[in-house]
Enzyme design. Structure first.
Site, PDB file in Angstrom:
ATOM      1  N   SER A 123      -1.902  -0.944   7.021  1.00 43.48           N
ATOM      2  CA  SER A 123      -1.004  -2.094   7.121  1.00 43.48           C
ATOM      3  C   SER A 123      -0.546  -2.220   8.573  1.00 43.48           C
ATOM      4  O   SER A 123      -1.387  -2.298   9.466  1.00 43.48           O
ATOM      5  CB  SER A 123       0.164  -1.953   6.148  1.00 43.48           C
ATOM      6  N   THR A 124       0.758  -2.169   8.818  1.00 44.01           N
ATOM      7  CA  THR A 124       1.281  -2.378  10.167  1.00 44.01           C
ATOM      8  C   THR A 124       0.676  -1.382  11.158  1.00 44.01           C
ATOM      9  O   THR A 124       0.736  -0.175  10.946  1.00 44.01           O
ATOM     10  CB  THR A 124       2.809  -2.231  10.179  1.00 44.01           C
ATOM     11  N   ASP A 183       1.995   1.201  -0.551  1.00 40.67           N
ATOM     12  CA  ASP A 183       0.809   0.624  -1.174  1.00 40.67           C
ATOM     13  C   ASP A 183      -0.381   1.581  -1.064  1.00 40.67           C
ATOM     14  O   ASP A 183      -0.746   2.004   0.030  1.00 40.67           O
ATOM     15  CB  ASP A 183       0.466  -0.711  -0.502  1.00 40.67           C
ATOM     16  N   HIS A 192      -3.660  -5.070   5.248  1.00 38.14           N
ATOM     17  CA  HIS A 192      -2.744  -6.148   4.887  1.00 38.14           C
ATOM     18  C   HIS A 192      -2.805  -7.237   5.960  1.00 38.14           C
ATOM     19  O   HIS A 192      -2.461  -6.992   7.119  1.00 38.14           O
ATOM     20  CB  HIS A 192      -1.310  -5.630   4.791  1.00 38.14           C
ATOM     21  N   MET A 247       3.673   0.274   6.665  1.00 43.79           N
ATOM     22  CA  MET A 247       4.973   0.365   6.019  1.00 43.79           C
ATOM     23  C   MET A 247       4.813   0.315   4.508  1.00 43.79           C
ATOM     24  O   MET A 247       3.947  -0.397   3.992  1.00 43.79           O
ATOM     25  CB  MET A 247       5.865  -0.790   6.491  1.00 43.79           C
TER      26      MET A 247
END
Length: 365
Positions: free
Chosen positions: A179-180, A301, A205, A298
């Protein structure tokens, strides 16, 4: 409570006003300044010492990318880009992430006021994440280290004395969740994978409209072929498949072959695509022939599904805290008992290749 101090940089008075209002509505943050061009922003940053800035890409006097490159070289700090949902906007956003921006928000081309207000939750969430991110100083140029690995761009450290991995690459599958901060982490791994590596499936993401540029950028830098996943397509060795933004992506089997399943689906852990969806399918379909990789991001998930992968026999790598932009997803994977090894980002590709039967000498970078 110490508030997150934000400077908004955008040439649109409307956008500056909207972002200022959205930020100031939050109990844990305040907009301490708003600049209409990077030169004014530079002075504000010096005077106000903000925790985060939001930065538009297209601005007068100096565009956002040039300003970001200088900022990350001279005064690294958390930056959230404000991008447009266009092809060029997506390409430039990928460049901003390469330069060190933590994340981005895709603003609509029409209905700007309504669109930005609808994105308020996403905006403040990304500002909060950025405020706690680990920021690193950019290189002097901020440029990638290669032009095109497939056509002989010389700067990328390619492997020497390559001995093909062979039959194992047709049986194994590498699956990556991020993600991030994940776009650069994924690039770090994929640019180190040889042309005969096992098939790789990836959920990062990302909203619709941006994964096409992300895949194309990676494809130009890697020895393997990198593309957006297409529903029903066979997963081949030497290829990486990225979940399209706004779709759920999972793996299934057709006869002896792994195939991509791309479909509309419900949000899972608030995400579409979701790492949980991909990893759960890999646990069910691939089992002990899978390698899992959890990278910076973050939230949680994919953590539970990664444990399901391990229970099914997969071997899992988790990025360590020191090399993560955000340690949330890796931390959760570790807490769930999903990790076989916790490694710095730069060690993951070599560990994978070693586990696949290659020696580190053959794939030394």
């Amino acid at each position: 409570m110490k508030k997150i101090r934000v400077v908004v940089v955008d040439d649109s008075a409307l956008v500056r006003g909207l972002l200022t209002e959205i930020i100031n509505r939050q109990k844990d943050m305040e907009c301490v300044g708003a600049a209409n061009d990077p030169l004014i922003a530079r002075e504000m940053i010096r005077e106000l010492n903000p925790d985060v800035i939001t930065l538009d890409i297209e601005m007068p006097k100096m565009d956002g990318i040039d300003f970001l490159a200088r900022l990350m070289r001279l005064r690294p700090m958390p930056v959230v880009m404000i991008s447009t949902l266009t092809e060029r906007g997506a390409e430039v956003t990928m460049r901003a992430l390469e330069l060190g921006a933590v994340d981005f928000v895709a603003k609509p081309r029409i209905g700007l006021a309504e669109g930005i207000n609808e994105l308020a939750t996403q905006i403040v969430e990304k500002v909060r994440i950025a405020a706690s991110a680990h920021i690193r100083r950019a290189t002097q140029t901020g440029l990638p280290t290669t032009t095109d690995a497939k056509t002989g761009g010389a700067a990328l450290p390619l492997r020497s004395e390559h001995v093909p991995i062979g039959r194992v690459s047709t049986e194994k599958l590498i699956c990556i969740g991020a993600s991030t901060g994940g776009t650069e982490a994924i690039k770090e791994i994929l640019t180190r994978m040889p042309a005969d590596s096992p098939g790789i499936v990836i959920t990062q993401h990302m909203p619709p409209g941006f994964t096409t540029s992300f895949a194309a950028r990676l494809n130009s830098l890697c020895q393997i072929t990198v593309q957006e996943a297409v529903n029903g397509e066979r997963i081949l060795p030497g290829h990486a498949y990225i979940a399209p933004g706004g779709k759920q992506f999972r793996v299934d089997k057709s006869g002896a072959n792994y195939v991509c399943i791309v479909e509309d689906g419900e949000l899972v852990n608030r995400h579409r695509p979701s790492v949980e969806v991909l990893f759960k399918s890999v646990a069910r379909v691939v089992g002990r022939n899978a390698f899992g990789v959890m990278l910076t991001g973050m939230g949680n998930d994919g953590a539970k599904a990664m444990k399901e992968m391990k229970d099914a026999g997969s071997y899992n790598y988790v990025q360590d805290e020191a090399s993560c932009i955000v340690f949330g997803m890796p931390r959760e994977a570790i807490l769930h008992g999903a990790a076989d090894e916790v490694l710095p980002l730069l060690g993951i590709a070599d560990a994978l290749l070693s586990k696949l039967g290659a020696t580190t000498d053959r794939y030394r970078v």
